[in-house]
Design a protein around this motif. Structure first.
Motif, PDB file in Angstrom:
ATOM      1  N   MET A   1       0.855  -1.193   0.000  1.00  0.00           N
ATOM      2  CA  MET A   1       0.000   0.000   0.000  1.00  0.00           C
ATOM      3  C   MET A   1       0.886   1.237   0.000  1.00  0.00           C
ATOM      4  O   MET A   1       2.021   1.190   0.454  1.00  0.00           O
ATOM      5  CB  MET A   1      -0.855   0.033   1.271  1.00  0.00           C
ATOM      6  CG  MET A   1      -1.786  -1.137   1.456  1.00  0.00           C
ATOM      7  SD  MET A   1      -3.384  -0.863   0.687  1.00  0.00           S
ATOM      8  CE  MET A   1      -4.034   0.470   1.694  1.00  0.00           C
ATOM      9  N   ASN A   2       0.336   2.381  -0.450  1.00  0.00           N
ATOM     10  CA  ASN A   2       1.064   3.636  -0.288  1.00  0.00           C
ATOM     11  C   ASN A   2       1.111   3.954   1.203  1.00  0.00           C
ATOM     12  O   ASN A   2       0.147   3.692   1.921  1.00  0.00           O
ATOM     13  CB  ASN A   2       0.348   4.761  -1.026  1.00  0.00           C
ATOM     14  CG  ASN A   2       0.294   4.492  -2.529  1.00  0.00           C
ATOM     15  OD1 ASN A   2       1.240   3.955  -3.084  1.00  0.00           O
ATOM     16  ND2 ASN A   2      -0.799   4.839  -3.169  1.00  0.00           N
ATOM     17  N   PRO A   3       2.239   4.522   1.682  1.00  0.00           N
ATOM     18  CA  PRO A   3       2.314   4.782   3.126  1.00  0.00           C
ATOM     19  C   PRO A   3       1.257   5.788   3.571  1.00  0.00           C
ATOM     20  O   PRO A   3       0.821   6.636   2.800  1.00  0.00           O
ATOM     21  CB  PRO A   3       3.719   5.357   3.319  1.00  0.00           C
ATOM     22  CG  PRO A   3       4.314   5.536   1.976  1.00  0.00           C
ATOM     23  CD  PRO A   3       3.437   4.918   0.951  1.00  0.00           C
ATOM     24  N   MET A   4       0.820   5.641   4.822  1.00  0.00           N
ATOM     25  CA  MET A   4      -0.121   6.598   5.405  1.00  0.00           C
ATOM     26  C   MET A   4       0.620   7.873   5.745  1.00  0.00           C
ATOM     27  O   MET A   4       1.793   7.829   6.117  1.00  0.00           O
ATOM     28  CB  MET A   4      -0.634   6.011   6.721  1.00  0.00           C
ATOM     29  CG  MET A   4      -2.044   5.531   6.712  1.00  0.00           C
ATOM     30  SD  MET A   4      -2.388   4.690   8.267  1.00  0.00           S
ATOM     31  CE  MET A   4      -3.638   5.756   8.938  1.00  0.00           C
ATOM     32  N   THR A   5      -0.036   9.005   5.671  1.00  0.00           N
ATOM     33  CA  THR A   5       0.630  10.250   6.060  1.00  0.00           C
ATOM     34  C   THR A   5       0.768  10.279   7.585  1.00  0.00           C
ATOM     35  O   THR A   5       0.014   9.619   8.298  1.00  0.00           O
ATOM     36  CB  THR A   5      -0.185  11.484   5.626  1.00  0.00           C
ATOM     37  OG1 THR A   5      -1.419  11.487   6.354  1.00  0.00           O
ATOM     38  CG2 THR A   5      -0.486  11.455   4.132  1.00  0.00           C
ATOM     39  N   GLU A   6       1.745  11.074   8.068  1.00  0.00           N
ATOM     40  CA  GLU A   6       1.941  11.233   9.511  1.00  0.00           C
ATOM     41  C   GLU A   6       0.658  11.734  10.170  1.00  0.00           C
ATOM     42  O   GLU A   6       0.266  11.287  11.234  1.00  0.00           O
ATOM     43  CB  GLU A   6       3.077  12.236   9.790  1.00  0.00           C
ATOM     44  CG  GLU A   6       4.456  11.602   9.852  1.00  0.00           C
ATOM     45  CD  GLU A   6       4.503  10.378  10.759  1.00  0.00           C
ATOM     46  OE1 GLU A   6       4.036  10.467  11.918  1.00  0.00           O
ATOM     47  OE2 GLU A   6       4.998   9.331  10.310  1.00  0.00           O
ATOM     48  N   ASP A   7       0.027  12.699   9.493  1.00  0.00           N
ATOM     49  CA  ASP A   7      -1.215  13.282  10.000  1.00  0.00           C
ATOM     50  C   ASP A   7      -2.287  12.227  10.215  1.00  0.00           C
ATOM     51  O   ASP A   7      -2.955  12.197  11.237  1.00  0.00           O
ATOM     52  CB  ASP A   7      -1.774  14.291   8.985  1.00  0.00           C
ATOM     53  CG  ASP A   7      -1.218  15.666   9.228  1.00  0.00           C
ATOM     54  OD1 ASP A   7      -0.293  15.763  10.068  1.00  0.00           O
ATOM     55  OD2 ASP A   7      -1.701  16.621   8.574  1.00  0.00           O
ATOM     56  N   GLU A   8      -2.467  11.360   9.211  1.00  0.00           N
ATOM     57  CA  GLU A   8      -3.505  10.325   9.281  1.00  0.00           C
ATOM     58  C   GLU A   8      -3.169   9.347  10.405  1.00  0.00           C
ATOM     59  O   GLU A   8      -4.047   8.918  11.143  1.00  0.00           O
ATOM     60  CB  GLU A   8      -3.608   9.571   7.950  1.00  0.00           C
ATOM     61  CG  GLU A   8      -3.929  10.455   6.776  1.00  0.00           C
ATOM     62  CD  GLU A   8      -5.420  10.533   6.478  1.00  0.00           C
ATOM     63  OE1 GLU A   8      -5.879  11.574   6.035  1.00  0.00           O
ATOM     64  OE2 GLU A   8      -6.103   9.533   6.700  1.00  0.00           O
ATOM     65  N   ARG A   9      -1.906   9.034  10.496  1.00  0.00           N
ATOM     66  CA  ARG A   9      -1.457   8.109  11.539  1.00  0.00           C
ATOM     67  C   ARG A   9      -1.808   8.659  12.920  1.00  0.00           C
ATOM     68  O   ARG A   9      -2.344   7.953  13.767  1.00  0.00           O
ATOM     69  CB  ARG A   9       0.061   7.946  11.437  1.00  0.00           C
ATOM     70  CG  ARG A   9       0.563   6.536  11.541  1.00  0.00           C
ATOM     71  CD  ARG A   9       2.082   6.556  11.535  1.00  0.00           C
ATOM     72  NE  ARG A   9       2.594   6.737  10.184  1.00  0.00           N
ATOM     73  CZ  ARG A   9       2.841   5.736   9.356  1.00  0.00           C
ATOM     74  NH1 ARG A   9       2.657   4.489   9.743  1.00  0.00           N
ATOM     75  NH2 ARG A   9       3.292   5.965   8.149  1.00  0.00           N
ATOM     76  N   ALA A  10      -1.547   9.953  13.095  1.00  0.00           N
ATOM     77  CA  ALA A  10      -1.811  10.585  14.393  1.00  0.00           C
ATOM     78  C   ALA A  10      -3.315  10.714  14.645  1.00  0.00           C
ATOM     79  O   ALA A  10      -3.765  10.692  15.782  1.00  0.00           O
ATOM     80  CB  ALA A  10      -1.154  11.959  14.437  1.00  0.00           C
ATOM     81  N   LYS A  11      -4.066  10.823  13.564  1.00  0.00           N
ATOM     82  CA  LYS A  11      -5.501  11.059  13.680  1.00  0.00           C
ATOM     83  C   LYS A  11      -6.262   9.791  14.083  1.00  0.00           C
ATOM     84  O   LYS A  11      -7.366   9.871  14.603  1.00  0.00           O
ATOM     85  CB  LYS A  11      -6.006  11.523  12.310  1.00  0.00           C
ATOM     86  CG  LYS A  11      -7.178  12.453  12.364  1.00  0.00           C
ATOM     87  CD  LYS A  11      -7.346  13.135  11.023  1.00  0.00           C
ATOM     88  CE  LYS A  11      -8.794  13.369  10.727  1.00  0.00           C
ATOM     89  NZ  LYS A  11      -8.989  13.823   9.353  1.00  0.00           N
ATOM     90  N   TYR A  12      -5.701   8.635  13.809  1.00  0.00           N
ATOM     91  CA  TYR A  12      -6.406   7.381  14.061  1.00  0.00           C
ATOM     92  C   TYR A  12      -5.630   6.464  14.998  1.00  0.00           C
ATOM     93  O   TYR A  12      -5.159   5.400  14.586  1.00  0.00           O
ATOM     94  CB  TYR A  12      -6.710   6.666  12.734  1.00  0.00           C
ATOM     95  CG  TYR A  12      -7.551   7.504  11.814  1.00  0.00           C
ATOM     96  CD1 TYR A  12      -8.903   7.700  12.089  1.00  0.00           C
ATOM     97  CD2 TYR A  12      -7.002   8.138  10.710  1.00  0.00           C
ATOM     98  CE1 TYR A  12      -9.687   8.503  11.276  1.00  0.00           C
ATOM     99  CE2 TYR A  12      -7.777   8.939   9.875  1.00  0.00           C
ATOM    100  CZ  TYR A  12      -9.116   9.118  10.171  1.00  0.00           C
ATOM    101  OH  TYR A  12      -9.877   9.912   9.363  1.00  0.00           O
ATOM    102  N   PRO A  13      -5.493   6.862  16.255  1.00  0.00           N
ATOM    103  CA  PRO A  13      -4.844   5.967  17.214  1.00  0.00           C
ATOM    104  C   PRO A  13      -5.761   4.773  17.502  1.00  0.00           C
ATOM    105  O   PRO A  13      -6.966   4.861  17.243  1.00  0.00           O
ATOM    106  CB  PRO A  13      -4.685   6.847  18.460  1.00  0.00           C
ATOM    107  CG  PRO A  13      -5.774   7.861  18.359  1.00  0.00           C
ATOM    108  CD  PRO A  13      -6.007   8.086  16.880  1.00  0.00           C
ATOM    109  N   PRO A  14      -5.215   3.675  18.019  1.00  0.00           N
ATOM    110  CA  PRO A  14      -6.061   2.526  18.348  1.00  0.00           C
ATOM    111  C   PRO A  14      -7.122   2.909  19.386  1.00  0.00           C
ATOM    112  O   PRO A  14      -6.878   3.769  20.219  1.00  0.00           O
ATOM    113  CB  PRO A  14      -5.070   1.521  18.960  1.00  0.00           C
ATOM    114  CG  PRO A  14      -3.717   1.981  18.524  1.00  0.00           C
ATOM    115  CD  PRO A  14      -3.806   3.457  18.320  1.00  0.00           C
ATOM    116  N   VAL A  15      -8.294   2.296  19.283  1.00  0.00           N
ATOM    117  CA  VAL A  15      -9.384   2.552  20.240  1.00  0.00           C
ATOM    118  C   VAL A  15      -9.875   1.216  20.785  1.00  0.00           C
ATOM    119  O   VAL A  15      -9.580   0.161  20.221  1.00  0.00           O
ATOM    120  CB  VAL A  15     -10.564   3.301  19.572  1.00  0.00           C
ATOM    121  CG1 VAL A  15     -10.110   4.652  19.016  1.00  0.00           C
ATOM    122  CG2 VAL A  15     -11.212   2.465  18.461  1.00  0.00           C
TER     123      VAL A  15
END
Ligand code: OGA
Ligand code: MN
Length: 292
Positions: free
Chosen positions: A178-192
Motif C-alpha cells: 500500500m502507499n504509506p499513510m501520512t503522519e497526519d492520518e497516523r496521528a488522527k487514528y490511534p487505536p481505540v
C-alpha cells in the motif's frame, strides 16, 4: 404518514424499500428508515440512478458524513464520497497487485466500517455504478444472530472483554503493498477500544468485531485472533449471512452496529467494478450491558 414499505428478504437480514425515492426523503421517511435499519440491518433501493451529489444528500438525511482516511479515494468534488473503483484515474483497470487493488481486496475480510473510530459509523450507503458479471457480491452477517450461537459460558467471558480496533493495524494486514499513510492520518487514528458485546437502543446485543480489531485487551494477540477466526468461521456455517448480488443502480444502506460485511472476490484486473460510498457517522460510543 409515508408511502414507505419494507419487503423483508427471504434471508437472515435485509429488506427492500418500496414506495420511496431515495433522493426525495422527508424527515418522516428517514425516521422510518432508521427504525427499519435497526430491525432489518440492511435496506435495498433498486433501480434508481443516483448522482454523486444525490448520494451526499441521501447520506446527510441520515446524519453527519465521515471523511475517510485514504485521500486518494475521495471524490475530488465531494470529499464525503469514497470511490471504490478498480478503474484508475487514467481509465484503465487496475493490476492485481497495485495499491488501489490491494486496498479493495482488503475489504474481502469480515469487517464493520470505521470501527477504528472512538465513535464508529452508524451506517454505510453504497451505490453501484458498474458491477462485474461474475463475483463481487457483498456478504453481510447478522451479528446478533451470531452472538446467539455462542455457548453461554463463552458469551459470559466475552461480555467483560474489550477489543482494540486500529486502522493502522488493519491497513498493514491488507494483502499486498500500500502507499504509506501520512503522519497526519497516523496521528488522527490511534487505536481505540470497544466492548466485544455491544448493546443497542432496543436492548438487543451483538458481537462487535471484524478486520479492524487487532486483539482482545489484555490478551495475547495471536490467541485473540485465533478466537476471532473461530467465530468468523461459524458465520457461513450457520444461517446468519445474506449475500447481495449487485445490479447497477442498486443502493444499499447497511447498519455497521449490528452487521459485519465482506466483498467476495472477482476478476479485479479485468472486470470493472465501480461503487460510490458515503458513510454516516455514529452519534455515540458503543455501549455494553456489562462493562462500565
Ligand atoms: C468497504 C466495503 C464492500 C464492497 O468499502 O468498506 O466493504 O462491496 N465495500 O465494495
Ligand atoms: Mn466495508
Amino acid at each position: 404518514m409515508t408511502g414507505l414499505g419494507f419487503e423483508p428478504f427471504d434471508a437472515p437480514l435485509g429488506a427492500r424499500v418500496v414506495g420511496a425515492d431515495p433522493d426525495a426523503l422527508g424527515p418522516d421517511e428517514v425516521q422510518a428508515l432508521q427504525a427499519a435499519l435497526l430491525a432489518h440491518g440492511l435496506l435495498l433501493f433498486r433501480g434508481r440512478t443516483i448522482s454523486p451529489s444525490q448520494l451526499v444528500a441521501i447520506g446527510r438525511a441520515f446524519g453527519e458524513l465521515e471523511i475517510l482516511p485514504e485521500p486518494d479515494k475521495r471524490d475530488p468534488n465531494h470529499p464525503e464520497i469514497f470511490n471504490l473503483s478498480n478503474v484508475r484515474a487514467d481509465g484503465e483497470i487496475v493490476e492485481f497487485d497495485e495499491p488501489q487493488a490491494v486496498f479493495l481486496r482488503g475489504t474481502e475480510r469480515w469487517h464493520t466500517d470505521s470501527s477504528f473510530r472512538e465513535i464508529p459509523a452508524l451506517c454505510t450507503i453504497l451505490a453501484a455504478v458498474e458491477v462485474p458479471k461474475r463475483g463481487g457480491q457483498t456478504q453481510f452477517a447478522e451479528m446478533r444472530k451470531a452472538l446467539s450461537l455462542v455457548p453461554a459460558e463463552q458469551r459470559a467471558e466475552m461480555a467483560s472483554l474489550r477489543l482494540v480496533h486500529s486502522y493502522e493495524w488493519s491497513r498493514s494486514m491488507n494483502p499486498g503493498r500500500m502507499n504509506p499513510m501520512t503522519e497526519d492520518e497516523r496521528a488522527k487514528y490511534p487505536p481505540v477500544e470497544h466492548p466485544w458485546i455491544r448493546t443497542h437502543a432496543d436492548g438487543s446485543e451483538s458481537l462487535y468485531m471484524g478486520g479492524h480489531a487487532s486483539h482482545i485487551v489484555g490478551r495475547d494477540p495471536a490467541e485473540s485472533r485465533h478466537w476471532f477466526a473461530e467465530i468468523e468461521a461459524q458465520l457461513s456455517v450457520h444461517d446468519v449471512v445474506y449475500e447481495h448480488q449487485w445490479q447497477a443502480d442498486d443502493l444499499l444502506v447497511w447498519d455497521n452496529r449490528t452487521l459485519l460485511h465482506r466483498l467476495l472476490p472477482y476478476d479485479i484486473a479485468n472486470e470493472r467494478r465501480v461503487m460510490r460510498r458515503v458513510t454516516v457517522a455514529g452519534t455515540e460510543r458503543p455501549k455494553s450491558r456489562v462493562l462500565a
